[in-house]
Write an enzyme that holds these catalytic residues in place. Structure first.
Site, PDB file in Angstrom:
ATOM      1  N   CYS A 151       0.969  -1.261   0.090  1.00  0.00           N
ATOM      2  CA  CYS A 151      -0.060  -0.075   0.040  1.00  0.00           C
ATOM      3  C   CYS A 151       0.905   1.253  -0.055  1.00  0.00           C
ATOM      4  CB  CYS A 151      -0.837   0.122   1.163  1.00  0.00           C
ATOM      5  SG  CYS A 151      -2.028  -1.506   1.617  1.00  0.00           S
ATOM      6  N   ARG A 188       0.882   1.188  -6.239  1.00  0.00           N
ATOM      7  CA  ARG A 188       1.351   0.448  -4.980  1.00  0.00           C
ATOM      8  C   ARG A 188       0.039  -0.564  -4.503  1.00  0.00           C
ATOM      9  NH1 ARG A 188       6.245   1.824  -2.482  1.00  0.00           N
ATOM     10  NH2 ARG A 188       5.568   0.685  -0.621  1.00  0.00           N
ATOM     11  N   TRP A 190      -4.034  -1.707  -0.841  1.00  0.00           N
ATOM     12  CA  TRP A 190      -4.358  -2.894  -1.529  1.00  0.00           C
ATOM     13  C   TRP A 190      -4.743  -4.074  -0.436  1.00  0.00           C
ATOM     14  CZ3 TRP A 190      -2.926  -4.478  -6.895  1.00  0.00           C
ATOM     15  CH2 TRP A 190      -3.399  -5.568  -7.104  1.00  0.00           C
ATOM     16  N   ASN A 194       1.063   0.048   6.129  1.00  0.00           N
ATOM     17  CA  ASN A 194       1.454  -0.790   4.917  1.00  0.00           C
ATOM     18  C   ASN A 194       1.943  -2.092   5.422  1.00  0.00           C
ATOM     19  OD1 ASN A 194       2.467  -1.896   2.560  1.00  0.00           O
ATOM     20  ND2 ASN A 194       3.988  -0.172   2.286  1.00  0.00           N
ATOM     21  N   GLY A 195       1.661  -3.230   5.277  1.00  0.00           N
ATOM     22  CA  GLY A 195       2.307  -4.423   5.489  1.00  0.00           C
ATOM     23  C   GLY A 195       1.219  -5.243   6.234  1.00  0.00           C
ATOM     24  N   GLU A 245      20.690 -21.632  -7.657  1.00  0.00           N
ATOM     25  CA  GLU A 245      20.623 -20.200  -7.655  1.00  0.00           C
ATOM     26  C   GLU A 245      21.762 -19.252  -7.189  1.00  0.00           C
ATOM     27  OE1 GLU A 245      18.886 -17.843  -9.160  1.00  0.00           O
ATOM     28  OE2 GLU A 245      18.469 -16.051  -7.789  1.00  0.00           O
ATOM     29  N   LYS A 256      23.839 -16.543  -8.992  1.00  0.00           N
ATOM     30  CA  LYS A 256      23.866 -15.269  -8.942  1.00  0.00           C
ATOM     31  C   LYS A 256      25.358 -14.919  -8.738  1.00  0.00           C
ATOM     32  CE  LYS A 256      20.531 -14.062  -9.136  1.00  0.00           C
ATOM     33  NZ  LYS A 256      19.344 -14.044  -9.465  1.00  0.00           N
ATOM     34  N   GLU A 272      27.169 -14.471 -11.966  1.00  0.00           N
ATOM     35  CA  GLU A 272      26.777 -13.549 -12.965  1.00  0.00           C
ATOM     36  C   GLU A 272      27.056 -12.073 -12.464  1.00  0.00           C
ATOM     37  OE1 GLU A 272      22.631 -13.176 -13.697  1.00  0.00           O
ATOM     38  OE2 GLU A 272      22.100 -13.519 -11.737  1.00  0.00           O
ATOM     39  N   HIS A 318      29.998 -38.077  -6.104  1.00  0.00           N
ATOM     40  CA  HIS A 318      29.999 -38.459  -7.480  1.00  0.00           C
ATOM     41  C   HIS A 318      30.774 -37.821  -8.359  1.00  0.00           C
ATOM     42  CE1 HIS A 318      27.096 -41.682  -6.172  1.00  0.00           C
ATOM     43  NE2 HIS A 318      26.194 -40.437  -5.706  1.00  0.00           N
ATOM     44  N   LYS A 368      18.535  -7.716 -19.224  1.00  0.00           N
ATOM     45  CA  LYS A 368      17.451  -7.774 -18.217  1.00  0.00           C
ATOM     46  C   LYS A 368      16.459  -8.766 -18.871  1.00  0.00           C
ATOM     47  CE  LYS A 368      15.433  -7.415 -14.262  1.00  0.00           C
ATOM     48  NZ  LYS A 368      15.808  -8.649 -13.301  1.00  0.00           N
TER      49      LYS A 368
HETATM   50  C1  F6R Z   1      19.447 -14.516 -13.266  1.00  0.00           C
HETATM   51  C2  F6R Z   1      18.584 -13.906 -14.140  1.00  0.00           C
HETATM   52  C3  F6R Z   1      18.269 -14.630 -15.407  1.00  0.00           C
HETATM   53  C4  F6R Z   1      16.623 -14.637 -15.478  1.00  0.00           C
HETATM   54  C5  F6R Z   1      16.398 -15.275 -16.874  1.00  0.00           C
HETATM   55  C6  F6R Z   1      14.852 -15.703 -17.044  1.00  0.00           C
HETATM   56  O1  F6R Z   1      19.802 -13.394 -11.833  1.00  0.00           O
HETATM   57  O2  F6R Z   1      17.983 -12.771 -13.870  1.00  0.00           O
HETATM   58  O3  F6R Z   1      18.881 -15.780 -15.316  1.00  0.00           O
HETATM   59  O4  F6R Z   1      15.781 -15.195 -14.552  1.00  0.00           O
HETATM   60  O5  F6R Z   1      17.096 -14.799 -17.891  1.00  0.00           O
HETATM   61  O6  F6R Z   1      14.290 -14.036 -17.308  1.00  0.00           O
HETATM   62  P1  F6R Z   1      12.759 -13.865 -17.078  1.00  0.00           P
HETATM   63  O7  F6R Z   1      12.478 -14.393 -15.654  1.00  0.00           O
HETATM   64  O8  F6R Z   1      12.659 -12.509 -17.547  1.00  0.00           O
HETATM   65  O9  F6R Z   1      12.114 -14.898 -18.158  1.00  0.00           O
END
Ligand code: F6R
Length: 613
Positions: free
Chosen positions: A2, A27, A74, A98-99, A485, A489, A492, A508, A608
């Protein structure tokens, strides 16, 4: 999620509050309201629906006063009606919130037993009554708020006004952001503001202090006092916000990624509220599903990168709670392996951007093979959303950092709710079990806020990690996708080579890599596979490997292996560990990259949204 705004002004504030709320409508927008103080008297106007409904109400019944708070809602606890709209008030105090207040049921019962009368179904109203009760015991408004904050469990931001106090506004932040704005220019000189973000404050000022988690602040027109969670006076930096120019800014953070990691208690709470009936503690999916869970024989999940790992966690949940066989594929592999699909089954696609070419191509393949198409996306106007039969949005807000963080945990929140819905519909989950699991989900925003307090420890640890060439991540069960993950992370954004493995696979092959130079990050909450993971840790320790264990108090007590650095998270239900353990995993990568000095928000070679195959 919110929106909150507060103005301690020198001119009538009703119009300005509405202007600020308009900027916050993104929001939440199922109801809105404002409260003002005029010659010491509290009054409020609220309306169901979008902000125009409140504006109409104010045209008909204007609200005078130079001090006020406002809110766009919300709905979480209680339907989006006028009586549930904020501000909530007694004769003495008005509050916007909010929350989620997790323990509102107990608090409400004790207040009702003491004679308080409630007029809404919200969790927020207990806050107004608690402050009023403290004041009735002779406390000042400031002391009454301090005493009330100690009784609240959950993740929240609050702003208060008090009858008879024309020069006082109090705000508090725990898990949900809140900023203080300092008045400027001829019109704003001597004014003070609260806002849930810099965007709310942009019409008034670009001079801002962000409260830290657990802080609360007492504003008058000429003073600002900030206190931390232990009520110790603290100073927070005054910064210039760029929100006016860009509409999204980094707040107090150096990078968008850091800001997005810290937003998680709030956005995950917001996402959960969209899928859960908080009062009944059961899953309530928004809208009808175009298929019957009990008729689905097989579920296929496809996604890329981090979104794929969210899907991998969901596989464990769907199989466990709904006894639904799940096939999961990296989207770029799925359609090329010619997987046989039976018409009428369900395919789920997970994507932050909703534009990822591989995921989209797989969706179209699934459509050709007559699957029901459900997508979990953050950008609801995206191609994947448009081409789906049903869209389950993640309400993470814009994710700017290239490395996905808050979108991942919001994807997990949605997928957990879907798995529980499937479990109920297929008759494998009792109402009681569902309630227990939903209750555990409701606690996640608070647990995430607690997990964020590990940050100074992780920052220190990252200074060492920044010097290594390779890192191994291990996990079992739903901690295995988290190990993957973590490794993704780290590589990258820091460019350090990292691998994630199921802990049982260590022997293994990857065990050959272990020597004194190799850090091994083990994600192991104290769950039913913990003992097995400890055995794998022994194997690492026996070969001189350096272990970083992410666990809980029981795990920390049990795993007494020498030369282990332990990051201890709070106890929690094992179902929700992937959501909360994601936070240290993200912070490790973030601080390692920040220590190396890479371009965290825009790492080399990445984009992105990947719209090519
Ligand atoms: C890692 C990352 C990517 C996305 C992937 C899928 O931090 O951001 O591995 O997760 O490119 O992207 P979306 O979710 O936009 O389909």
């Amino acid at each position: 999620m919110c929106g909150i705004v507060g103005i301690l002004g020198n001119r009538p504030v009703a119009g300005a509050l509405v202007d600020a709320l308009r900027r916050l409508e993104y929001r939440g927008y199922d109801s809105a309201g404002i409260a003002t103080l005029d010659h010491g008297r509290l009054d409020r106007r609220r309306a169901e629906g979008k902000l125009v409904a409140l504006e109409k109400r104010l045209d008909a019944e204007p609200l005078p006063g130079n001090v006020g708070i406002g809110h766009t809602r919300w709905a979480t606890h209680g339907r989006p009606t006028e009586s549930n709209a904020h501000p909530h008030a007694t004769a003495k105090v008005a509050v916007v919130h909010n929350g989620i207040i997790e323990n509102f049921r107990e608090l409400r019962e004790s207040l009702v037993a003491g004679g308080a009368r409630f007029f809404s179904e919200t969790d927020t109203e207990v806050v107004a009554h608690l402050v009023t009760r403290e004041m009735a015991h002779g406390k000042s408004p400031v002391d009454a708020v301090a005493a009330t904050l100690k009784q609240l469990r959950g993740a929240f931001a609050l702003a208060f006004l008090f009858a008879g106090e024309d020069n006082l506004m109090i705000g508090a932040r725990k898990g949900s952001p809140l900023a203080i704005g300092y008045g400027q220019g001829t019109a704003g000189k001597g004014e003070m503001y609260f806002g849930s973000d810099a965007i709310a404050l942009a019409p008034f000022t670009d001079t801002i202090s962000y409260l830290d988690d657990g802080d609360w602040a007492v504003l008058t027109r000429s003073s600002v006092q900030i206190f931390d969670e232990q009520d110790r006076p603290v100073e927070r930096p005054v910064v210039k916000s760029s929100a006016t120019a860009h509409m999204v800014d980094k707040g107090n953070h150096k990078h968008f990624m850091a800001k997005e990691i810290h937003e998680q208690p709030e956005v995950v709470g917001h996402t959960l509220a969209h899928y859960i009936d908080m009062i009944q503690e059961k899953v309530a999916l928004p809208g009808e599903l175009p298929f019957d869970w009990s008729k689905i024989k097989r579920l296929s999940i496809s996604a890329c990168g981090t979104a794929f790992y969210a899907g991998l966690v969901a596989k464990y949940w769907f199989e466990r709670f709904a006894k639904l066989p799940v096939e999961i594929d990296i989207a770029s592999e799925f359609r090329y392996r010619g997987a046989p699909l039976e018409a009428g089954d369900l395919a789920i696609f997970i994507s932050q951007s909703g534009e990822t070419a591989d995921t989209l191509a797989t969706l179209r393949y699934a459509r050709e093979h007559k699957q029901h198409i459900l997508s979990v996306v953050n950008v609801v106007t995206s191609t994947i959303a448009r081409e789906s039969d049903v869209v389950m949005p993640t309400l993470a807000g814009p994710e700017i950092g290239v490395a996905s963080t808050k979108a991942f945990t919001c994807q997990l929140a949605v997928l957990a709710c879907l798995a529980l819905a499937a479990g109920r519909a297929r008759g494998h989950l009792s109402e009681e079990d569902e309630q227990k699991l939903v209750h555990a989900l409701i606690e996640v925003p608070r647990l995430m806020a607690q997990a964020l307090t590990l940050e100074p420890e992780i920052e220190q640890l990252a200074l060492d990690l920044a010097k290594v060439g390779d890192v191994l991540y291990l996990g079992r069960g739903t901690s295995y996708p988290l190990a993957l993950e973590g490794a993704l992370k780290l590589k990258e954004i820091s460019y350090i080579h990292a691998e994630g493995y199921a802990a049982g696979e260590l022997k293994h092959g990857p065990i050959a890599l272990i020597d004194e130079t190799m850090p091994v990050i083990v994600i192991a909450p104290y769950d039913r596979v913990f003992e097995k993971t400890v055995s794998n840790m022994q194997e690492v320790a026996a070969r001189g490997g350096r272990i970083i264990l992410v666990t809980d108090p029981k795990g920390a007590a049990e795993a007494t292996i020498a030369s282990t650095v332990t990051l201890t998270l709070p106890d929690m239900a094992s179902t929700v560990t992937p959501l909360v353990y994601a936070i240290p995993v993200q912070l490790i990568a973030y601080h390692t990259a920040a220590a190396i000095g890479t371009d965290v928000d825009q790492p080399r070679n990445l984009a992105k949204s990947v719209t090519v195959e």
